[in-house]
Design a protein around this motif. Structure first.
Motif, PDB file in Angstrom:
ATOM      1  N   HIS A   1      65.653  14.135  41.224  1.00 13.97           N
ATOM      2  CA  HIS A   1      66.586  13.508  39.582  1.00 13.97           C
ATOM      3  C   HIS A   1      66.408  11.711  40.165  1.00 13.97           C
ATOM      4  CE1 HIS A   1      69.224  16.944  41.423  1.00 13.97           C
ATOM      5  NE2 HIS A   1      68.817  17.240  40.625  1.00 13.97           N
ATOM      6  N   VAL A   2      64.979  11.657  41.039  1.00 14.20           N
ATOM      7  CA  VAL A   2      65.395   9.877  41.041  1.00 14.20           C
ATOM      8  C   VAL A   2      63.759  10.025  39.904  1.00 14.20           C
ATOM      9  CG1 VAL A   2      64.513   8.031  42.218  1.00 14.20           C
ATOM     10  CG2 VAL A   2      66.278  10.182  43.125  1.00 14.20           C
ATOM     11  N   ALA A   3      63.370   9.039  39.679  1.00 13.87           N
ATOM     12  CA  ALA A   3      63.210   8.623  39.206  1.00 13.87           C
ATOM     13  C   ALA A   3      62.382   6.943  39.514  1.00 13.87           C
ATOM     14  CB  ALA A   3      62.115   8.258  37.588  1.00 13.87           C
ATOM     15  N   LEU A   4      61.382   6.716  40.588  1.00 14.50           N
ATOM     16  CA  LEU A   4      61.659   5.502  41.063  1.00 14.50           C
ATOM     17  C   LEU A   4      60.510   4.206  40.211  1.00 14.50           C
ATOM     18  CD1 LEU A   4      60.726   6.425  44.869  1.00 14.50           C
ATOM     19  CD2 LEU A   4      62.737   5.550  44.299  1.00 14.50           C
ATOM     20  N   GLY A   5      59.971   5.295  39.374  1.00 15.15           N
ATOM     21  CA  GLY A   5      59.332   3.909  39.037  1.00 15.15           C
ATOM     22  C   GLY A   5      59.894   3.757  37.673  1.00 15.15           C
TER      23      GLY A   5
ATOM     24  N   VAL B   1      65.217   4.957  36.886  1.00 16.15           N
ATOM     25  CA  VAL B   1      66.766   6.227  36.716  1.00 16.15           C
ATOM     26  C   VAL B   1      66.845   7.149  37.545  1.00 16.15           C
ATOM     27  CG1 VAL B   1      67.660   6.722  34.740  1.00 16.15           C
ATOM     28  CG2 VAL B   1      65.877   4.629  34.566  1.00 16.15           C
ATOM     29  N   TRP B   2      68.327   6.876  38.137  1.00 16.77           N
ATOM     30  CA  TRP B   2      69.061   8.429  38.661  1.00 16.77           C
ATOM     31  C   TRP B   2      69.343   8.914  37.670  1.00 16.77           C
ATOM     32  CZ3 TRP B   2      73.358   7.928  42.424  1.00 16.77           C
ATOM     33  CH2 TRP B   2      74.403   9.102  42.469  1.00 16.77           C
TER      34      TRP B   2
ATOM     35  N   HIS C   1      74.455  12.418  33.611  1.00 19.81           N
ATOM     36  CA  HIS C   1      74.502  11.073  33.832  1.00 19.81           C
ATOM     37  C   HIS C   1      73.180  10.327  34.703  1.00 19.81           C
ATOM     38  CE1 HIS C   1      77.065   7.217  34.298  1.00 19.81           C
ATOM     39  NE2 HIS C   1      76.855   6.882  35.527  1.00 19.81           N
ATOM     40  N   ARG C   2      73.477   9.156  33.318  1.00 20.97           N
ATOM     41  CA  ARG C   2      71.785   8.278  33.917  1.00 20.97           C
ATOM     42  C   ARG C   2      72.395   7.217  34.420  1.00 20.97           C
ATOM     43  NH1 ARG C   2      67.468   6.935  29.226  1.00 20.97           N
ATOM     44  NH2 ARG C   2      69.798   7.053  27.817  1.00 20.97           N
TER      45      ARG C   2
ATOM     46  N   ASN D   1      80.746   6.315  34.691  1.00 17.67           N
ATOM     47  CA  ASN D   1      80.778   7.464  33.959  1.00 17.67           C
ATOM     48  C   ASN D   1      82.345   8.314  34.092  1.00 17.67           C
ATOM     49  OD1 ASN D   1      79.893  10.044  32.965  1.00 17.67           O
ATOM     50  ND2 ASN D   1      79.460  11.229  34.664  1.00 17.67           N
ATOM     51  N   HIS D   2      82.705   7.623  33.042  1.00 21.84           N
ATOM     52  CA  HIS D   2      84.507   7.332  33.265  1.00 21.84           C
ATOM     53  C   HIS D   2      84.693   8.375  31.610  1.00 21.84           C
ATOM     54  CE1 HIS D   2      86.507   4.114  36.492  1.00 21.84           C
ATOM     55  NE2 HIS D   2      86.351   5.891  36.893  1.00 21.84           N
TER      56      HIS D   2
END
Length: 442
Positions: A282-286, A289-290, A303-304, A386-387
């Motif tokens: 779920h993690v794009a290190l480049g 973004v999670w 949720h990003r 993320n509310h």
């Protein structure tokens, strides 16, 4: 078994004593009573009983014949003397003449009593625990998570233990037992509210299943029910968060994965369970973004999260040290390799190394407070946290406003990263970087 019949004869105590001496293995003796037609003394090899035979009133509409003979046991010679047995038989005869079926009523009463004895609190709590994961949520759609179900059942079991009612039939639990539980939890207001709520939902389930006619929690006066605990307002200043950051690398008993998880929670305002369940897939290190799947978020929404440099540094080091995996837990527990769940021990170690008086959720309040003071619009902060804002809004804004304001979220996380990094490095953050123009909404 061989059955012998005698009488009718007027049964007396002497008749009973003589019949008992005459009992034989493999034989059943029935002595009819001349004083009450249908009453008989039944003598078995191991005991005696009074039995009354009667015909139910009326005829069977399907056959046109009278109903078959019914039999009712009326105690035994130890509980009923001959005269007492005749009186009891007379009452049954009167009920039958009135159209009742005493034998059926007695069987139903016995079966009902047995069912009530079997439906103990402990048994029903286990049944509820099995059913809970498949029950629809009270709000929203879908079913509850396994963690929520386990927490709910744990609260119910604790309440049952406080009432000392585990082996008691659920139908016997009333206001007195509930007050005992509330008294036991009175020193813990938040716990008392959680457990009373869980117990009330358990009784709702019992009512739905037909085990009780009414939820006894509804009978507890509102003034005696646990009140909602005031919302916690404590938050930490950036300098205090920096002290915890440094303490995570110095505290005794913390493994590297614990240190990294603590620092990640300081850098990213997510919930601790979300971080513990974080997966490399779920993690794009480049891109930095999670993306949290809806199945792992509290509100069920995808949720990003834009990751600040401090968080990216932690993840890149872990990614390289673990062989650059494409999937799997980012923060696995050192021994079980499952999601970390020793947050209480981690917090205790941090408190010893730095200071106490805080909770994990304070990190999210600290983020919101710092950005609020920096001029970031509240809807943007809510979006990062993320509310589900629309749930508390009415009108057009609540129904139609679904924008995520992603560019502003990215900027907000840049500001937060700069604030925290400056505090960790012991310098004042650059005001030009750390503050955003105040955004107003109408």
């Amino acid at each position: 078994m061989r059955v012998l019949r005698e009488g009718p004869a007027r049964i007396t105590k002497a008749t009973v004593d003589a019949a008992w001496r005459r009992r034989r293995p493999g034989e059943r003796l029935l002595i009819g009573d001349a004083g009450c037609r249908g009453l008989a003394l039944v003598v078995n090899p191991t005991g005696m009983a009074w039995r009354f035979d009667y015909k139910a009133r009326g005829t069977d509409p399907r056959t046109g014949k009278r109903f078959p003979t019914r039999s009712v046991t009326i105690g035994n010679p130890e509980t009923h003397s001959p005269d007492a047995a005749r009186n009891a038989a007379g009452r049954i005869k009167g009920e039958a003449k009135a159209g009742a079926d005493p034998a059926a009523v007695k069987r139903a009463a016995i079966a009902g009593a047995a069912k009530r004895r079997a439906l103990t609190m402990d048994r029903l709590v286990e049944d509820c625990a099995t059913a809970l994961p498949s029950r629809p949520k009270l709000r929203g759609t879908g079913t509850v998570s396994a963690a929520h179900a386990a927490d709910e059942v744990a609260h119910v079991k604790a309440a049952v233990a406080a009432m000392k009612a585990g082996d008691r039939p659920v139908a016997e639990i009333g206001v007195a037992e509930l007050r005992a539980a509330l008294a036991a939890f009175a020193p813990m207001p938040a716990t008392a509210r959680h457990r009373f709520g869980a117990l009330s939902r358990f009784f709702d389930w019992c009512q739905d299943e037909g085990h009780v006619a009414l939820n006894p929690c509804a009978l507890v006066a509102k003034a005696r029910r646990p009140r909602a605990v005031a919302a916690r307002q404590h938050h930490l200043a950036p300098a205090e968060l920096a002290r915890l950051w440094h303490a995570a690398g110095e505290a005794d008993g913390l493994a590297p994965v614990h240190r990294d998880l603590i620092r990640f929670l300081l850098a990213v305002p997510c919930r601790r369970g979300e971080a513990a369940a974080m997966d490399w897939a779920h993690v794009a290190l480049g891109a930095g973004v999670w993306t949290q799947p809806g199945a792992l978020t509290k509100n069920g929404d995808l949720h990003r999260v834009q990751l600040p440099p401090l968080a990216l540094g932690i993840l890149r080091e872990r990614h390289a040290a673990t062989g650059a995996p494409g999937a799997g837990l980012v923060f696995p527990a050192p021994k079980s390799r499952k999601p970390v769940d020793t947050f209480s021990d981690m917090k205790a170690a941090l408190c010893d190394a730095a200071f106490g008086g805080w909770r994990w959720h304070d990190f999210r309040r600290s983020f919101a407070t710092a950005l609020g003071e920096g001029g970031v619009a509240e809807p943007v902060v809510d979006a990062v946290l993320n509310h589900r804002q629309a749930a508390t809004r009415g009108g057009v804004l609540g129904v139609y406003q679904r924008a995520q304001r992603w560019p502003e979220q990215v900027r907000a996380m840049e500001v937060w990263g700069a604030i925290l990094a400056a505090a960790i490095e012991g310098r004042a953050e650059d005001a030009r970087v750390a503050r955003l123009p105040v955004t107003t909404t109408t």
